[in-house]
Design a protein around this motif. Structure first.
Motif, PDB file in Angstrom:
ATOM      1  N   SER A  69     122.416 -13.815  46.630  1.00 58.83           N
ATOM      2  CA  SER A  69     123.430 -13.460  47.615  1.00 58.83           C
ATOM      3  C   SER A  69     122.894 -12.392  48.550  1.00 58.83           C
ATOM      4  O   SER A  69     121.989 -11.646  48.199  1.00 58.83           O
ATOM      5  N   GLY A  74     127.885  -9.817  49.372  1.00 61.78           N
ATOM      6  CA  GLY A  74     127.764 -10.905  48.412  1.00 61.78           C
ATOM      7  C   GLY A  74     127.320 -10.496  47.022  1.00 61.78           C
ATOM      8  O   GLY A  74     127.297 -11.325  46.115  1.00 61.78           O
ATOM      9  N   GLU A 117     127.989 -16.115  49.172  1.00 63.51           N
ATOM     10  CA  GLU A 117     128.515 -15.087  50.088  1.00 63.51           C
ATOM     11  C   GLU A 117     129.933 -14.719  49.677  1.00 63.51           C
ATOM     12  O   GLU A 117     130.587 -15.468  48.952  1.00 63.51           O
ATOM     13  N   SER A 126     124.539 -16.160  56.399  1.00 64.39           N
ATOM     14  CA  SER A 126     124.181 -17.184  55.409  1.00 64.39           C
ATOM     15  C   SER A 126     122.882 -17.872  55.797  1.00 64.39           C
ATOM     16  O   SER A 126     121.982 -18.038  54.953  1.00 64.39           O
TER      17      SER A 126
END
Length: 194
Positions: A69, A74, A117, A126
Motif C-alpha cells: 500500500s 494506505g 489504498e 494508485s
C-alpha cells in the motif's frame, strides 16, 4: 457487508466530514472520508478488511503473495488486508516526492501483489504505487480500496475492487459552486500539495 453497513462504520467513527475540502488529487469537495478515523479502531479496521478481502474473487485471492500500500493513507488498511489474506503487508513511501520501496522491504521477481489504498479519487497515487511495485519486479494483479470516489470511472489497468463506491461530487478550482467557494478550503489528507 452492505454499503449501508460500511457507511455506518464511517458515521460511528465520525469519519464522514462535511465542509470544503481540497483533496490530495487537487479537486474540491463538500464531503471528505477520513479513513484514518474509521481505521483507528482495530476491530473496525479488521471488519472492513475482511469485507474488502471477500470482494476479491477467490481465483485472484489465492495468487496474492504480498499486499503493498502507499503510505500514509494506505498503511493501516494494507496491514489489515495482509492479515485478512494471510500474507505479508508492505508499503511504499515518498521520501522525495516519488514512491519508493524502502526499510529493507523486498519483492521477489514476478511476485504477485495486491495494491491496497484507503481512498481512490483519480487513481493518480494508485498508478504511481503500481509503477513503483512493478519497477521493483512485482506483478500487481489487482488493486483494492476501502472507498472508490471516482464514480466508477477510475481505470488502473488492472482489476479494481472497492469496498464501497461513494460518488460525492468533486470540482476543479475553476468550477466550484458558489456555496462551496464561499467556504475556506481545508486540506484534511496526509499528503501536502506542491
Amino acid at each position: 457487508m452492505q454499503d449501508e453497513d460500511v457507511l455506518a462504520e464511517f458515521r460511528a467513527s465520525k469519519a464522514l466530514l462535511e465542509g470544503h475540502f481540497l483533496l490530495s488529487s487537487g479537486r474540491h469537495s463538500a464531503h471528505y472520508l477520513q479513513c484514518a478515523r474509521v481505521l483507528a479502531d482495530p476491530q473496525r479496521a479488521g471488519r472492513l478488511a475482511q469485507a474488502l478481502a471477500s470482494r476479491i474473487p477467490r481465483e485472484l485471492r489465492k495468487d496474492i503473495a504480498k499486499v503493498i500500500s502507499p503510505a500514509m493513507g494506505g498503511v493501516i488498511i494494507g496491514h489489515e488486508m495482509g492479515r485478512a489474506l494471510g500474507v505479508e503487508a508492505l508499503f511504499v513511501e515518498r521520501p522525495d516526492g516519488t514512491f519508493e520501496l524502502r526499510r529493507g522491504f523486498t519483492i521477489e521477481p514476478g511476485e504477485k501483489i495486491l495494491m491496497v489504498e484507503d481512498v481512490v479519487t483519480t487513481g493518480l497515487s494508485s498508478r504511481e504505487a503500481i509503477r513503483c511495485i512493478e519497477s521493483e519486479g512485482g506483478e500487481v494483479i489487482a488493486a483494492a480500496a476501502l472507498v472508490d470516489r471516482s464514480a466508477g470511472s477510475v481505470d488502473l489497468g488492472i482489476p479494481f475492487f472497492p469496498l464501497i463506491a461513494i460518488n460525492f461530487p468533486t470540482y476543479a478550482a475553476d468550477e466550484l459552486p458558489d456555496d462551496l467557494a464561499a467556504k475556506p478550503a481545508v486540506k484534511p489528507g496526509s499528503r501536502a500539495k506542491p
